[in-house]
Design a protein around this motif. Structure first.
Motif, PDB file in Angstrom:
ATOM      1  N   ARG A  68       0.833  -1.208   0.000  1.00 51.52           N
ATOM      2  CA  ARG A  68       0.000   0.000   0.000  1.00 51.52           C
ATOM      3  C   ARG A  68       0.866   1.256   0.000  1.00 51.52           C
ATOM      4  NH1 ARG A  68      -4.309  -2.685   4.201  1.00 51.52           N
ATOM      5  NH2 ARG A  68      -5.532  -3.741   2.590  1.00 51.52           N
ATOM      6  N   ASP A  69       1.989   1.215   0.701  1.00 58.22           N
ATOM      7  CA  ASP A  69       2.906   2.354   0.705  1.00 58.22           C
ATOM      8  C   ASP A  69       3.514   2.568  -0.682  1.00 58.22           C
ATOM      9  OD1 ASP A  69       2.393   2.780   3.387  1.00 58.22           O
ATOM     10  OD2 ASP A  69       4.278   1.884   4.086  1.00 58.22           O
ATOM     11  N   ILE A  70       3.793   1.480  -1.387  1.00 56.64           N
ATOM     12  CA  ILE A  70       4.307   1.598  -2.759  1.00 56.64           C
ATOM     13  C   ILE A  70       3.259   2.268  -3.637  1.00 56.64           C
ATOM     14  CG2 ILE A  70       4.963   0.283  -4.816  1.00 56.64           C
ATOM     15  CD1 ILE A  70       6.218  -1.799  -2.827  1.00 56.64           C
ATOM     16  N   LEU A  71       2.019   1.810  -3.530  1.00 57.67           N
ATOM     17  CA  LEU A  71       0.949   2.385  -4.354  1.00 57.67           C
ATOM     18  C   LEU A  71       0.702   3.858  -4.045  1.00 57.67           C
ATOM     19  CD1 LEU A  71      -1.633  -0.551  -4.386  1.00 57.67           C
ATOM     20  CD2 LEU A  71      -0.198   0.234  -6.274  1.00 57.67           C
ATOM     21  N   SER A  72       0.828   4.244  -2.786  1.00 57.04           N
ATOM     22  CA  SER A  72       0.579   5.643  -2.404  1.00 57.04           C
ATOM     23  C   SER A  72       1.759   6.551  -2.718  1.00 57.04           C
ATOM     24  CB  SER A  72       0.254   5.728  -0.912  1.00 57.04           C
ATOM     25  OG  SER A  72       1.437   5.550  -0.138  1.00 57.04           O
ATOM     26  N   GLY A  73       2.907   5.951  -3.013  1.00 58.73           N
ATOM     27  CA  GLY A  73       4.100   6.750  -3.271  1.00 58.73           C
ATOM     28  C   GLY A  73       4.936   7.001  -2.032  1.00 58.73           C
ATOM     29  N   ALA A  74       4.494   6.504  -0.875  1.00 62.32           N
ATOM     30  CA  ALA A  74       5.252   6.683   0.359  1.00 62.32           C
ATOM     31  C   ALA A  74       6.549   5.881   0.336  1.00 62.32           C
ATOM     32  CB  ALA A  74       4.410   6.287   1.569  1.00 62.32           C
ATOM     33  N   GLN A  75       6.563   4.761  -0.377  1.00 57.09           N
ATOM     34  CA  GLN A  75       7.782   3.961  -0.540  1.00 57.09           C
ATOM     35  C   GLN A  75       8.202   4.057  -1.991  1.00 57.09           C
ATOM     36  OE1 GLN A  75       8.354   0.219   1.514  1.00 57.09           O
ATOM     37  NE2 GLN A  75       8.949  -0.750  -0.411  1.00 57.09           N
ATOM     38  N   ARG A  76       9.382   4.595  -2.222  1.00 56.39           N
ATOM     39  CA  ARG A  76       9.865   4.804  -3.589  1.00 56.39           C
ATOM     40  C   ARG A  76      11.001   3.865  -3.973  1.00 56.39           C
ATOM     41  NH1 ARG A  76       7.805   9.570  -5.764  1.00 56.39           N
ATOM     42  NH2 ARG A  76       6.716  10.838  -4.232  1.00 56.39           N
ATOM     43  N   ASP A  77      11.598   3.217  -3.006  1.00 56.61           N
ATOM     44  CA  ASP A  77      12.588   2.188  -3.302  1.00 56.61           C
ATOM     45  C   ASP A  77      11.919   0.843  -3.059  1.00 56.61           C
ATOM     46  OD1 ASP A  77      12.371   2.303  -0.544  1.00 56.61           O
ATOM     47  OD2 ASP A  77      14.509   1.998  -0.189  1.00 56.61           O
ATOM     48  N   ARG A  78      12.563  -0.237  -3.379  1.00 51.51           N
ATOM     49  CA  ARG A  78      11.972  -1.572  -3.211  1.00 51.51           C
ATOM     50  C   ARG A  78      10.526  -1.603  -3.701  1.00 51.51           C
ATOM     51  NH1 ARG A  78      13.096  -0.394   1.829  1.00 51.51           N
ATOM     52  NH2 ARG A  78      11.112  -1.206   2.569  1.00 51.51           N
ATOM     53  N   THR A  79      10.336  -1.362  -4.987  1.00 48.72           N
ATOM     54  CA  THR A  79       8.980  -1.310  -5.543  1.00 48.72           C
ATOM     55  C   THR A  79       8.669  -2.455  -6.499  1.00 48.72           C
ATOM     56  OG1 THR A  79       9.731   0.128  -7.335  1.00 48.72           O
ATOM     57  CG2 THR A  79       8.883   1.206  -5.348  1.00 48.72           C
ATOM     58  N   HIS A  80       9.661  -3.273  -6.818  1.00 47.25           N
ATOM     59  CA  HIS A  80       9.446  -4.385  -7.742  1.00 47.25           C
ATOM     60  C   HIS A  80       9.121  -5.661  -6.967  1.00 47.25           C
ATOM     61  CE1 HIS A  80      11.012  -1.690 -10.739  1.00 47.25           C
ATOM     62  NE2 HIS A  80      12.113  -1.527 -10.020  1.00 47.25           N
ATOM     63  N   VAL A  81       8.337  -6.537  -7.580  1.00 46.02           N
ATOM     64  CA  VAL A  81       7.836  -7.751  -6.918  1.00 46.02           C
ATOM     65  C   VAL A  81       8.824  -8.907  -7.074  1.00 46.02           C
ATOM     66  CG1 VAL A  81       5.952  -9.426  -6.884  1.00 46.02           C
ATOM     67  CG2 VAL A  81       5.475  -7.016  -7.366  1.00 46.02           C
ATOM     68  N   LEU A  82       8.986  -9.662  -5.999  1.00 47.08           N
ATOM     69  CA  LEU A  82       9.837 -10.848  -5.996  1.00 47.08           C
ATOM     70  C   LEU A  82       9.114 -11.939  -5.216  1.00 47.08           C
ATOM     71  CD1 LEU A  82      13.484 -11.296  -5.538  1.00 47.08           C
ATOM     72  CD2 LEU A  82      12.151 -11.975  -3.571  1.00 47.08           C
ATOM     73  N   GLY A  83       9.231 -13.177  -5.672  1.00 45.14           N
ATOM     74  CA  GLY A  83       8.612 -14.270  -4.939  1.00 45.14           C
ATOM     75  C   GLY A  83       8.956 -15.624  -5.526  1.00 45.14           C
ATOM     76  N   ARG A  84       8.539 -16.669  -4.834  1.00 46.01           N
ATOM     77  CA  ARG A  84       8.794 -18.035  -5.260  1.00 46.01           C
ATOM     78  C   ARG A  84       7.572 -18.581  -5.982  1.00 46.01           C
ATOM     79  NH1 ARG A  84      13.108 -20.299  -4.075  1.00 46.01           N
ATOM     80  NH2 ARG A  84      13.496 -19.037  -2.238  1.00 46.01           N
ATOM     81  N   ILE A  85       7.803 -19.119  -7.167  1.00 46.44           N
ATOM     82  CA  ILE A  85       6.738 -19.647  -8.027  1.00 46.44           C
ATOM     83  C   ILE A  85       6.174 -20.953  -7.483  1.00 46.44           C
ATOM     84  CG2 ILE A  85       6.312 -20.691 -10.301  1.00 46.44           C
ATOM     85  CD1 ILE A  85       8.312 -18.672 -11.432  1.00 46.44           C
TER      86      ILE A  85
END
Length: 153
Positions: A68-85
């Motif tokens: 939610r912070d990424i979407l609001s612009g409050a978080q500007r670093d670490r914005t790309h998604v990573l995960g295990r398939i």
């Protein structure tokens, strides 16, 4: 000695500022804490210039807030998604033969190239994932951008 006194002054000033919050901010924080945290949340991302959209489920309150912070612009670093398939479809992510393990999802700024691929490429080569292609089933689409929170149905 002068540096020591300056350091103490900085700490005292920081502590004072931390406790001298405006009443509205304090009420806002209290209201947020009073609201029950969502058990899960869904977020859609894309991978430009491809038109594909992919949905991830988050189940940890801190990760949900981070998204939610990424979407609001409050978080500007670490914005790309990573995960295990996970090599099976999920009902919240139609059209794909795989999804990301909700407990493995995180956000990054930079990652190694070996885990980068578009959603379509992953789907088309899913049988190869976990070997030389996306070792350990770790997927980190470099160009991923969170677009929106999707309502949980």
């Amino acid at each position: 000695m002068r540096r020591f006194v300056s350091a103490i002054g900085v700490l005292v000033a920081a502590g004072t500022l931390a406790f001298a919050q405006p009443a509205a901010a304090t009420q806002s924080v209290a209201a947020t804490r009073a609201a029950a945290p969502a058990a899960e949340a869904l977020f859609e991302f894309d991978y430009p210039p491809a038109p594909d959209r992919f949905v991830v489920k988050l189940t940890e309150p801190d990760k949900i807030q981070e998204a939610r912070d990424i979407l609001s612009g409050a978080q500007r670093d670490r914005t790309h998604v990573l995960g295990r398939i996970v090599k099976r479809p999920a009902p919240y992510n139609p059209g794909w033969q795989y999804h990301l393990d909700p407990t493995s999802v995180s956000f990054f700024t930079h990652a190694i190239e070996v885990c980068d691929a578009s959603p379509r490429y992953v789907d088309d080569h899913l049988d190869e994932a976990g070997g030389a292609f996306l070792p350990g089933l770790l997927w980190c689409p470099w160009g991923s951008r969170l677009l929106r929170e999707v309502s949980v149905e």
